[in-house]
Motif scaffolding. Structure first.
Motif, PDB file in Angstrom:
ATOM      1  N   VAL A  14      14.327  91.153  18.807  1.00 45.39           N
ATOM      2  CA  VAL A  14      12.969  91.228  18.257  1.00 45.39           C
ATOM      3  C   VAL A  14      12.917  90.453  16.939  1.00 45.39           C
ATOM      4  N   TYR A  15      13.921  90.679  16.095  1.00 43.30           N
ATOM      5  CA  TYR A  15      13.980  89.998  14.801  1.00 43.30           C
ATOM      6  C   TYR A  15      14.020  88.478  14.984  1.00 43.30           C
ATOM      7  N   PHE A  16      14.880  88.005  15.870  1.00 46.41           N
ATOM      8  CA  PHE A  16      15.061  86.558  16.034  1.00 46.41           C
ATOM      9  C   PHE A  16      13.746  85.895  16.450  1.00 46.41           C
ATOM     10  N   GLN A  17      13.027  86.499  17.368  1.00 42.81           N
ATOM     11  CA  GLN A  17      11.747  85.924  17.796  1.00 42.81           C
ATOM     12  C   GLN A  17      10.720  85.957  16.652  1.00 42.81           C
ATOM     13  N   ASP A  18      10.700  87.041  15.910  1.00 42.66           N
ATOM     14  CA  ASP A  18       9.804  87.149  14.761  1.00 42.66           C
ATOM     15  C   ASP A  18      10.171  86.115  13.706  1.00 42.66           C
ATOM     16  N   LYS A  19      11.457  85.988  13.407  1.00 40.30           N
ATOM     17  CA  LYS A  19      11.941  85.022  12.416  1.00 40.30           C
ATOM     18  C   LYS A  19      11.615  83.606  12.859  1.00 40.30           C
ATOM     19  N   LEU A  20      11.789  83.322  14.121  1.00 36.50           N
ATOM     20  CA  LEU A  20      11.499  81.995  14.658  1.00 36.50           C
ATOM     21  C   LEU A  20      10.034  81.627  14.418  1.00 36.50           C
ATOM     22  N   GLN A  21       9.141  82.537  14.684  1.00 33.33           N
ATOM     23  CA  GLN A  21       7.716  82.288  14.473  1.00 33.33           C
ATOM     24  C   GLN A  21       7.409  82.089  12.988  1.00 33.33           C
ATOM     25  N   ARG A  22       7.944  82.972  12.146  1.00 33.23           N
ATOM     26  CA  ARG A  22       7.682  82.874  10.704  1.00 33.23           C
ATOM     27  C   ARG A  22       8.305  81.621  10.110  1.00 33.23           C
ATOM     28  N   TYR A  23       9.502  81.262  10.559  1.00 31.70           N
ATOM     29  CA  TYR A  23      10.178  80.072  10.029  1.00 31.70           C
ATOM     30  C   TYR A  23       9.449  78.800  10.468  1.00 31.70           C
ATOM     31  N   THR A  24       8.923  78.796  11.667  1.00 31.91           N
ATOM     32  CA  THR A  24       8.112  77.668  12.123  1.00 31.91           C
ATOM     33  C   THR A  24       6.920  77.467  11.199  1.00 31.91           C
ATOM     34  N   GLU A  25       6.261  78.564  10.836  1.00 27.23           N
ATOM     35  CA  GLU A  25       5.113  78.481   9.924  1.00 27.23           C
ATOM     36  C   GLU A  25       5.530  77.962   8.550  1.00 27.23           C
ATOM     37  N   VAL A  26       6.669  78.429   8.043  1.00 26.46           N
ATOM     38  CA  VAL A  26       7.163  77.972   6.737  1.00 26.46           C
ATOM     39  C   VAL A  26       7.473  76.482   6.781  1.00 26.46           C
ATOM     40  N   LEU A  27       8.133  76.040   7.836  1.00 25.47           N
ATOM     41  CA  LEU A  27       8.440  74.616   7.957  1.00 25.47           C
ATOM     42  C   LEU A  27       7.162  73.792   8.038  1.00 25.47           C
ATOM     43  N   SER A  28       6.180  74.277   8.766  1.00 26.83           N
ATOM     44  CA  SER A  28       4.905  73.573   8.889  1.00 26.83           C
ATOM     45  C   SER A  28       4.238  73.399   7.530  1.00 26.83           C
ATOM     46  N   GLU A  29       4.367  74.400   6.665  1.00 31.19           N
ATOM     47  CA  GLU A  29       3.710  74.376   5.360  1.00 31.19           C
ATOM     48  C   GLU A  29       4.523  73.676   4.284  1.00 31.19           C
ATOM     49  N   ASN A  30       5.858  73.631   4.427  1.00 29.57           N
ATOM     50  CA  ASN A  30       6.699  73.184   3.323  1.00 29.57           C
ATOM     51  C   ASN A  30       7.548  71.954   3.590  1.00 29.57           C
ATOM     52  N   VAL A  31       7.663  71.526   4.826  1.00 31.97           N
ATOM     53  CA  VAL A  31       8.425  70.320   5.109  1.00 31.97           C
ATOM     54  C   VAL A  31       7.439  69.175   5.180  1.00 31.97           C
ATOM     55  N   HIS A  32       7.662  68.208   4.331  1.00 35.41           N
ATOM     56  CA  HIS A  32       6.660  67.166   4.152  1.00 35.41           C
ATOM     57  C   HIS A  32       7.030  65.832   4.790  1.00 35.41           C
ATOM     58  N   GLU A  33       8.139  65.775   5.496  1.00 36.28           N
ATOM     59  CA  GLU A  33       8.501  64.537   6.161  1.00 36.28           C
ATOM     60  C   GLU A  33       7.686  64.394   7.449  1.00 36.28           C
ATOM     61  N   VAL A  34       7.415  63.161   7.814  1.00 35.07           N
ATOM     62  CA  VAL A  34       6.650  62.887   9.028  1.00 35.07           C
ATOM     63  C   VAL A  34       7.593  62.954  10.224  1.00 35.07           C
ATOM     64  N   GLY A  35       7.102  63.508  11.313  1.00 29.45           N
ATOM     65  CA  GLY A  35       7.877  63.559  12.543  1.00 29.45           C
ATOM     66  C   GLY A  35       8.583  64.894  12.717  1.00 29.45           C
ATOM     67  N   GLY A  36       8.986  65.140  13.914  1.00 31.56           N
ATOM     68  CA  GLY A  36       9.679  66.386  14.206  1.00 31.56           C
ATOM     69  C   GLY A  36       8.703  67.517  14.465  1.00 31.56           C
ATOM     70  N   ASN A  37       9.063  68.351  15.368  1.00 37.56           N
ATOM     71  CA  ASN A  37       8.258  69.503  15.723  1.00 37.56           C
ATOM     72  C   ASN A  37       8.795  70.711  14.964  1.00 37.56           C
ATOM     73  N   PRO A  38       7.981  71.346  14.096  1.00 37.92           N
ATOM     74  CA  PRO A  38       8.477  72.486  13.312  1.00 37.92           C
ATOM     75  C   PRO A  38       9.067  73.608  14.169  1.00 37.92           C
ATOM     76  N   SER A  39       8.483  73.874  15.321  1.00 36.66           N
ATOM     77  CA  SER A  39       8.990  74.929  16.192  1.00 36.66           C
ATOM     78  C   SER A  39      10.391  74.585  16.704  1.00 36.66           C
ATOM     79  N   GLU A  40      10.577  73.344  17.126  1.00 40.70           N
ATOM     80  CA  GLU A  40      11.888  72.907  17.605  1.00 40.70           C
ATOM     81  C   GLU A  40      12.905  72.879  16.470  1.00 40.70           C
ATOM     82  N   GLN A  41      12.470  72.434  15.289  1.00 41.68           N
ATOM     83  CA  GLN A  41      13.366  72.414  14.131  1.00 41.68           C
ATOM     84  C   GLN A  41      13.800  73.827  13.769  1.00 41.68           C
ATOM     85  N   ALA A  42      12.857  74.762  13.763  1.00 41.96           N
ATOM     86  CA  ALA A  42      13.169  76.148  13.419  1.00 41.96           C
ATOM     87  C   ALA A  42      14.175  76.730  14.407  1.00 41.96           C
TER      88      ALA A  42
END
Length: 159
Positions: A14-42
């Motif tokens: 349960v934690y891993f799936q929750d963390k994956l979703q939250r980390y995807t959102e953080v990467l979307s908001e804070n990673v500023h390089e072009v390219g890459g899918n935040p969900s796949e990166q997370a």
């Protein structure tokens, strides 16, 4: 009563799936390089950090319980040889924030680390996370380095 409890295997899923979703959102908001899918990166980063899930060496995962109710999670890596620990995450559900629970959880983590004879406790916090930064500063954490970013206007690049 606030208690840290080692995470059970079913809780980890349960934690891993929750963390994956939250980390995807953080990467979307804070990673500023072009390219890459935040969900796949997370997913890739989390899977690399925890290749064996709960059994990943040096990694300790806890649930935060408030009066026996799940209130959040803690993830710490402890390196006994280097006598250091790294806080990957302290996450409290919204309803449990802002009332001292985070401070108490951090104190409990520090107590655990002292029992293990750990000398240094490190973490990373995004500059935009002012609430967490305030908590860590109040607990005595000091800035060890600063990442900086400047957004370059595309018009400037044309000249």
């Amino acid at each position: 009563m606030i208690e840290l409890r080692e995470m059970a295997p079913q809780e980890f899923e349960v934690y891993f799936q929750d963390k994956l979703q939250r980390y995807t959102e953080v990467l979307s908001e804070n990673v500023h390089e072009v390219g890459g899918n935040p969900s796949e990166q997370a997913k890739k980063q989390l899977s690399n950090l925890l290749p064996k899930g709960l059994a990943t060496r040096y990694h300790w995962l806890f649930t935060v319980q408030v009066d026996a109710v799940l209130a959040g999670y803690v993830w710490v890596k402890i390196d006994d040889e280097k006598k250091s620990a790294f806080l990957y995450e302290i996450y409290l559900f919204e309803v449990y924030r802002g009332n001292g629970i985070g401070t108490e959880v951090m104190r409990q983590i520090e107590h655990l680390l002292r029992q293990k004879d750990i000398t240094y406790f490190k973490l990373h916090v995004f500059g935009s996370n002012t609430g967490a930064r305030k908590l860590y500063e109040e607990l005595g954490f000091q800035i060890a380095g600063v990442n900086m970013l400047k957004s370059l206007d595309s018009e400037l690049l044309k000249s």
